[in-house]
Design a protein around this motif. Structure first.
Motif, short mmCIF file in Angstrom:
data_model
loop_
_atom_site.label_atom_id
_atom_site.label_comp_id
_atom_site.label_asym_id
_atom_site.label_seq_id
_atom_site.Cartn_x
_atom_site.Cartn_y
_atom_site.Cartn_z
N ASN A 73 0.80 -1.23 0.00
CA ASN A 73 0.00 0.00 0.00
C ASN A 73 0.83 1.27 0.00
OD1 ASN A 73 -2.58 -1.24 -0.03
ND2 ASN A 73 -2.31 -1.74 2.13
N ASP A 74 2.13 1.14 -0.08
CA ASP A 74 2.98 2.34 -0.09
C ASP A 74 3.03 2.92 -1.50
OD1 ASP A 74 5.38 4.05 -0.32
OD2 ASP A 74 5.68 3.43 1.77
N PRO A 75 2.50 4.13 -1.68
CA PRO A 75 2.46 4.70 -3.03
C PRO A 75 3.84 4.98 -3.61
CG PRO A 75 1.64 6.28 -1.42
CD PRO A 75 1.87 4.99 -0.70
N LEU A 76 4.81 5.31 -2.78
CA LEU A 76 6.15 5.59 -3.28
C LEU A 76 6.78 4.35 -3.91
CD1 LEU A 76 8.53 7.54 -3.61
CD2 LEU A 76 9.28 6.82 -1.33
N TYR A 77 6.64 3.20 -3.26
CA TYR A 77 7.21 1.96 -3.80
C TYR A 77 6.56 1.63 -5.13
CZ TYR A 77 8.66 1.35 1.10
OH TYR A 77 9.18 1.52 2.36
N ARG A 78 5.24 1.81 -5.21
CA ARG A 78 4.52 1.50 -6.44
C ARG A 78 4.93 2.46 -7.56
NH1 ARG A 78 0.65 -2.12 -6.92
NH2 ARG A 78 0.36 -2.18 -4.67
N PHE A 79 5.04 3.75 -7.23
CA PHE A 79 5.48 4.72 -8.25
C PHE A 79 6.88 4.39 -8.74
CE2 PHE A 79 7.77 8.40 -9.68
CZ PHE A 79 6.91 8.90 -10.66
N ASN A 80 7.79 4.10 -7.82
CA ASN A 80 9.16 3.79 -8.22
C ASN A 80 9.23 2.56 -9.12
OD1 ASN A 80 10.16 5.99 -6.85
ND2 ASN A 80 10.80 4.83 -5.05
N LEU A 81 8.43 1.55 -8.81
CA LEU A 81 8.39 0.37 -9.66
C LEU A 81 7.87 0.74 -11.05
CD1 LEU A 81 8.64 -2.62 -10.29
CD2 LEU A 81 6.37 -2.93 -9.22
N GLY A 82 6.80 1.52 -11.10
CA GLY A 82 6.25 1.94 -12.39
C GLY A 82 7.26 2.73 -13.20
N TYR A 83 7.95 3.64 -12.54
CA TYR A 83 8.96 4.44 -13.24
C TYR A 83 10.09 3.56 -13.77
CZ TYR A 83 12.63 7.77 -14.22
OH TYR A 83 13.64 8.48 -14.84
N ALA A 84 10.54 2.60 -12.96
CA ALA A 84 11.62 1.71 -13.39
C ALA A 84 11.18 0.87 -14.59
CB ALA A 84 12.07 0.81 -12.24
N LEU A 85 9.93 0.41 -14.57
CA LEU A 85 9.42 -0.36 -15.70
C LEU A 85 9.34 0.51 -16.95
CD1 LEU A 85 6.65 -2.29 -13.78
CD2 LEU A 85 8.62 -3.34 -14.92
N TRP A 86 8.88 1.74 -16.77
CA TRP A 86 8.81 2.69 -17.91
C TRP A 86 10.21 2.95 -18.46
CZ3 TRP A 86 11.01 7.53 -18.40
CH2 TRP A 86 10.62 8.24 -19.54
#
Length: 86
Positions: free
Chosen positions: A41-54
């Protein structure tokens, strides 16, 4: 070394950030996923994963990750809104 001694989500997130800056895309994705496994549920971890995938060019997985981020709290105005160009 630190992640092995202290396997906390924060440590994996920081390691992923350092790997991302060093252009170690797959390693950063793996560590951001470990961070997210510890706290989904941590939005920062999810954003960082999305950015790394992008950054790696995996745009479909990045879009899915960003959508999941937006679904965590749709009323959160601090989460950037991603929408396709008109």
């Amino acid at each position: 070394m630190i992640a092995a001694a202290v396997p906390l989500s924060e440590v994996y997130n920081n390691l992923g950030a350092a790997e991302s800056r060093a252009n170690l895309q797959q390693a950063s994705i793996d560590d951001f996923r470990r961070a997210l496994d510890g706290d989904s549920n941590d939005p920062l971890y999810r954003f960082n994963l999305g950015y790394a995938l992008w950054k790696k060019g995996d745009f479909g997985a990045a879009a899915d990750t960003f959508r999941a981020l937006l679904e965590l709290d749709p009323g959160d105005s601090t989460v950037p809104c991603f929408s396709p160009a008109a």
